[in-house]
Design a protein around this motif. Structure first.
Motif, PDB file in Angstrom:
ATOM      1  N   CYS A 165      58.571  16.894 -54.456  1.00  0.00           N
ATOM      2  CA  CYS A 165      57.426  16.306 -55.159  1.00  0.00           C
ATOM      3  C   CYS A 165      57.865  15.094 -55.977  1.00  0.00           C
ATOM      4  O   CYS A 165      58.832  15.168 -56.742  1.00  0.00           O
ATOM      5  CB  CYS A 165      56.795  17.358 -56.072  1.00  0.00           C
ATOM      6  SG  CYS A 165      55.327  16.798 -56.956  1.00  0.00           S
ATOM      7  N   SER A 172      57.073  13.048 -59.035  1.00  0.00           N
ATOM      8  CA  SER A 172      56.314  13.374 -60.239  1.00  0.00           C
ATOM      9  C   SER A 172      56.446  12.298 -61.310  1.00  0.00           C
ATOM     10  O   SER A 172      57.549  11.825 -61.577  1.00  0.00           O
ATOM     11  CB  SER A 172      56.804  14.704 -60.825  1.00  0.00           C
ATOM     12  OG  SER A 172      56.785  15.725 -59.849  1.00  0.00           O
ATOM     13  N   GLU A 231      54.630  15.915 -51.718  1.00  0.00           N
ATOM     14  CA  GLU A 231      53.571  15.970 -52.717  1.00  0.00           C
ATOM     15  C   GLU A 231      53.760  14.890 -53.771  1.00  0.00           C
ATOM     16  O   GLU A 231      54.837  14.289 -53.880  1.00  0.00           O
ATOM     17  CB  GLU A 231      53.594  17.324 -53.449  1.00  0.00           C
ATOM     18  CG  GLU A 231      53.496  18.535 -52.575  1.00  0.00           C
ATOM     19  CD  GLU A 231      53.720  19.815 -53.378  1.00  0.00           C
ATOM     20  OE1 GLU A 231      53.398  20.883 -52.840  1.00  0.00           O
ATOM     21  OE2 GLU A 231      54.206  19.743 -54.533  1.00  0.00           O
TER      22      GLU A 231
END
Length: 223
Positions: free
Chosen positions: A94, A96, A164
């Motif tokens: 991910c 972030s 993600e």
């Protein structure tokens, strides 16, 4: 515009973060977000527990870059994110963006930012709305900073080809100041959110976007 340097060196500790701030002498103060966030992340030796809880599986911090700048169309000013973190959880990776807060607001509303908007601002707003899957410009009370911080996460997720994207507010406010602004932004994307409980949004291209308000360890306010 000059190209950003792509060479990074290991941090020597929390104080190393100060040099990357836009206004170091103003922002690097005890009890304020920049210094508090740096101490929290450095002392965690990985992901702070409250951020790790934003993921459904055991998570691991792969790399964190303080004050990470992401270019956006429609003008020269980049989005300067407090922390960019590549996080592995389960079999997924991910990209972030972490927005540190104590009592500081999220900056201007869209209404204020768009007053007498230049063509560049209009172009940027169109780009942000398209990226986030918003059919129309958000209402004037939504905080502009939350749009471009979230867009930064999506942009870097595509650039690094992660599974993600995520945007987390890492808050050290005892009163959870400005949470309602964050909740209004998440509602705009089609879901609700509670402190310390992640929300998930599916973007137009199918990518999963994680959003969350992580309540930090307030002992770091005195660091």
């Amino acid at each position: 515009m000059a190209k950003a340097n792509r060479i990074y060196i290991p941090s020597s500790g929390p104080s190393a973060w100060k040099q990357f701030l836009a206004e170091p002498e103003k922002q690097w103060r005890t009890g304020y977000s920049a210094r508090t966030l740096a101490h929290s992340w450095e002392m965690s030796q990985g992901l702070p527990l409250e951020v790790a809880r934003m993921f459904p599986n055991e998570s691991e911090l792969l790399i964190a870059i303080p004050e990470h700048k992401v270019a956006l169309p429609g003008g020269g000013r980049e989005s300067q994110n407090d922390v960019f973190a590549l996080i592995r959880h389960g079999d997924l990776t991910c990209a972030s963006m972490i927005e540190g807060k104590v009592n500081e607001p999220f900056g201007p509303t869209i209404g204020d930012w768009m007053k007498e908007a230049s063509q560049g601002k209009l172009n940027r707003m169109t780009y942000l709305c398209d990226l986030l899957g918003l059919p129309v410009r958000p209402e004037a009370t939504i905080r502009y900073q939350l749009l471009h911080r979230t867009a930064s996460a999506i942009i870097e997720a595509k650039r690094f080809k992660t599974d993600e994207a995520a945007m987390f507010v890492h808050s050290f406010s005892p009163d959870r100041m400005w949470f309602q602004d964050f909740a209004a932004f998440v509602h705009l994307l089609g879901c609700s959110v509670m402190p310390d409980q992640p929300a998930e949004v599916r973007l137009p291209d199918g990518m999963l976007l994680r959003l969350g308000w992580a309540s930090g360890d307030m002992s770091f306010l005195a660091a």
